[in-house]
Design a protein around this motif. Structure first.
Motif, PDB file in Angstrom:
ATOM      1  N   SER B 161     -39.629 -30.163 -15.703  1.00  0.00           N
ATOM      2  CA  SER B 161     -39.156 -31.363 -15.018  1.00  0.00           C
ATOM      3  C   SER B 161     -40.068 -32.519 -15.360  1.00  0.00           C
ATOM      4  N   VAL B 162     -39.474 -33.614 -15.761  1.00  0.00           N
ATOM      5  CA  VAL B 162     -40.277 -34.772 -16.126  1.00  0.00           C
ATOM      6  C   VAL B 162     -39.989 -35.923 -15.168  1.00  0.00           C
ATOM      7  N   LYS B 168     -43.730 -31.156 -15.003  1.00  0.00           N
ATOM      8  CA  LYS B 168     -43.968 -29.957 -14.201  1.00  0.00           C
ATOM      9  C   LYS B 168     -43.287 -28.767 -14.857  1.00  0.00           C
ATOM     10  N   PHE B 169     -44.028 -27.676 -14.950  1.00  0.00           N
ATOM     11  CA  PHE B 169     -43.500 -26.420 -15.482  1.00  0.00           C
ATOM     12  C   PHE B 169     -43.456 -25.426 -14.331  1.00  0.00           C
ATOM     13  N   SER B 170     -42.286 -24.885 -14.040  1.00  0.00           N
ATOM     14  CA  SER B 170     -42.166 -23.976 -12.892  1.00  0.00           C
ATOM     15  C   SER B 170     -41.508 -22.685 -13.310  1.00  0.00           C
ATOM     16  N   THR B 171     -41.947 -21.617 -12.674  1.00  0.00           N
ATOM     17  CA  THR B 171     -41.279 -20.341 -12.894  1.00  0.00           C
ATOM     18  C   THR B 171     -41.311 -19.531 -11.613  1.00  0.00           C
ATOM     19  N   SER B 204     -34.634 -32.402 -15.739  1.00  0.00           N
ATOM     20  CA  SER B 204     -35.128 -31.094 -15.319  1.00  0.00           C
ATOM     21  C   SER B 204     -34.261 -30.033 -15.973  1.00  0.00           C
ATOM     22  N   LEU B 205     -34.863 -29.213 -16.837  1.00  0.00           N
ATOM     23  CA  LEU B 205     -34.085 -28.253 -17.618  1.00  0.00           C
ATOM     24  C   LEU B 205     -34.777 -26.900 -17.633  1.00  0.00           C
ATOM     25  N   LEU B 229     -36.552 -34.032 -24.302  1.00  0.00           N
ATOM     26  CA  LEU B 229     -35.602 -33.399 -23.380  1.00  0.00           C
ATOM     27  C   LEU B 229     -34.462 -34.323 -23.000  1.00  0.00           C
ATOM     28  N   SER B 230     -33.257 -33.747 -22.990  1.00  0.00           N
ATOM     29  CA  SER B 230     -32.108 -34.419 -22.417  1.00  0.00           C
ATOM     30  C   SER B 230     -31.175 -33.369 -21.841  1.00  0.00           C
ATOM     31  N   SER B 231     -30.522 -33.715 -20.764  1.00  0.00           N
ATOM     32  CA  SER B 231     -29.537 -32.805 -20.208  1.00  0.00           C
ATOM     33  C   SER B 231     -28.501 -32.517 -21.279  1.00  0.00           C
ATOM     34  N   GLU B 232     -28.070 -31.297 -21.342  1.00  0.00           N
ATOM     35  CA  GLU B 232     -26.976 -30.907 -22.235  1.00  0.00           C
ATOM     36  C   GLU B 232     -27.369 -30.902 -23.705  1.00  0.00           C
TER      37      GLU B 232
END
Lengths: 264, 264
Positions: B161-162, B168-171, B204-205, B229-232
Motif C-alpha cells: 500500500s502506498v 506499507k507491506f502487510s501479510t 493498495s495491491l 504500481l497501478s490497480s489492474e
DNA sequence: CTCGACCCTA
DNA sequence: TAGGGTCGAG
C-alpha cells in the motif's frame, strides 16, 4: 496493558535462538520486576530459566502481573524479522490473545509490527531454591561450547570433575575416550578469557552431552559461562545477559553407570 | 556474424543468476540497439524483460537482427566459469546452432572460450505498453529483498500500500500478521539509501511473495529497486543495470480474497 | 555492521 | 539444488 521497550533488540533475538530448540511452548511472565520465563525442555529433563529485569528496558510498563503462552519457534521466526540493531517493543493488552512485537530501525525510517497469536499453556512454576554449590567454574563460553561439541563426537555423556587445579571433562565411547583439562587461569589479558574455579569440595558428576550442547546455543549472549556443581543437585549453566539478567539451564546429573561394572 | 564485448563481465553473470531460477529457456534478441530478452517464467505468471543497450558494450557488432534460444541454466553454468573481472565476449555466426562465450582475464593471461548449443524456442514477444502508474516507489534493493524474505516467513502474499507518507507491506498467516512501513526519506547520506515515493493516487495491491522473492535475486545488479504500481496493472519491479539498461519483472496482482468476506 | 564466500543441510 | 548459517574480510 503492558509495553516493554528494549533498545538492544538483538538480545531478545539471541535469547530465542538459545531456547527455541530446547523448549517448544512456554509462558512468559511479566511483572513489575521484569520479564521472565521458566520452562522444562520438551523431554522434561532440563529446565530453562530466563530473567530480563525491568531496569534493563528503556521503557517498562506492566500494569499487573500476567503470563503469555507463546510458541517459541513462531516467536523466533518473528524476531528474525528484526534487524540486529533494531529497537524491539513488546506490547499487548489484558485479556488479548495476541502479543505485538514492534521493530524500529535505528533511523526510524522503517517501523514494523508483528502480531502473534498467544496460546494456553499450563505450566507448573517450580520455585528453584538458591543453593550452595561444591564448585563453581567460570570460563569462556566459546571454550565450553567447543569442549561439549568435541566430546559429543566421542561419547554421549561427560564427566565433569573439579579440583582446585582445574576442571576436567571426560568422555568415553565406542571409538575411544577423551579427557580435556582446563586449568585455573586468571592471568590473562582480558577477564572474560579467564578460567576461574571456586571450590569448596571436589566434585565429579556425569551429564548427557546432548543437553549441554543445547545449552551452549546461548553462548552469543555472553563471553563467559558459569557452571555450578554439587552432588545430588542439578548443574546450573548460567549465561549472564548484560545489564539485564541471565539465562540459566538446569540439568540433573546421571547416576554413574560405571558402578554397574563394579558389581560382582 | 555478431560479436559483443562486455568489459564488466560480472554484470552478465549477475543477470543470469537473477533470472535462471525464474525462466528455464528463453530467446535472446540481438539487434543494432542492444541485447535483450523477454520471457515468461516457467509457470507463466511473471514476465522478465532484460535490456543491455549496445552503447554499454565496449564493442558491439550485430549485422542483422536475430534470436538465439538458450537454456538459461546452461548459460549460467558457463558464465560461472568466467572470473568476476573477466571481459566477456559473446559471438556467433548466422545460421549457426551454437553461441560462443569468450572470457579474457584482465591480464590477458587466461583466455577461455565456451561454446553452447542453441535451441529452438517459440516465444510470443509481447509488446509491453508504457503505462502511467499510480505510484512509483524507489528504495534500496537490499531493503526490499529483506522485507519480502521476512514477510514470506509469515504469509504467502503481501499487500503493498502506498500513500504519500510511505509504503506499507502487510501479510497474514497462521501464526500471526505483520506490517512493515517504510517512510519516505530523502535526507540520507547516500542517494541510493533513500526511499522515494512518487504518488498520483494511493494504491493498495496484493502479490504472491514467492515471485517477489525470485525477483529480488536481481539485487546484486543495483543498489536500488523501483516498484511501479497501478490497480489492474502488473507491478513492475525494476533493477537498473549501470550504463547499460535494466532488468524488469512484471507480476499481476492477486484479486483480494477479503472481498469474499464482505459478500452477504 | 555489512558484504561476500564457503559450507552445509533440507 | 536452493536456502540458511557461519565464517572471514572490509
Amino acid at each position: 496493558m503492558f509495553e516493554l521497550r528494549l533498545v538492544q533488540g538483538s538480545l531478545l533475538k539471541k535469547v530465542l535462538d538459545a531456547i527455541k530448540d530446547l523448549v517448544n511452548d512456554a509462558n512468559f511472565d511479566c511483572s513489575s520486576s521484569g520479564f521472565s520465563l521458566q520452562a522444562m525442555d520438551s523431554s522434561h529433563v532440563a529446565l530453562v530459566a530466563l530473567l530480563l529485569r525491568s531496569e534493563g528496558f528503556e521503557h517498562y510498563r506492566c500494569d499487573r502481573n500476567f503470563s503469555m503462552g507463546m510458541n517459541l519457534n513462531n516467536m523466533a521466526k518473528m524476531l528474525k524479522c528484526a534487524g540486529n540493531d533494531d529497537i524491539i517493543t513488546i506490547k499487548g493488552d489484558d485479556g488479548s490473545d495476541t502479543v505485538t512485537f514492534m521493530f524500529e530501525s535505528p533511523t526510524q525510517d522503517k517501523i514494523a509490527d508483528f502480531e502473534m497469536k498467544l496460546m494456553d499453556i499450563d505450566s507448573e512454576h517450580l520455585g528453584i531454591p538458591e543453593a550452595e554449590y561444591q564448585a563453581i567454574v567460570r570460563m569462556p563460553s566459546a571454550e565450553f561450547a567447543r569442549i561439549c561439541k568435541d566430546l559429543s563426537s566421542i561419547g554421549d555423556t561427560v564427566v565433569i570433575s573439579v579440583t582446585k587445579e582445574g576442571v576436567k571433562f571426560s568422555t568415553r565411547g565406542d571409538i575411544g575416550s577423551a579427557n580435556i583439562v582446563c586449568r585455573q587461569n586468571t592471568t590473562v589479558d582480558k577477564p572474560e578469557e579467564a578460567t576461574v574455579i571456586e571450590m569448596n569440595d571436589p566434585v565429579s558428576l556425569t551429564f548427557a552431552l546432548r543437553y549441554l550442547n543445547s545449552f551452549t546455543k546461548a553462548s552469543p549472549l555472553s563471553n563467559t559461562v558459569t557452571i555450578s556443581l554439587s552432588s545430588e543437585l542439578p548443574v546450573v549453566v548460567e549465561y549472564k545477559i548484560a545489564e539485564m539478567g541471565y539465562i540459566r539451564f538446569y540439568l540433573a546429573p546421571k547416576i554413574e553407570e560405571d558402578e554397574e561394572e563394579t558389581k560382582p
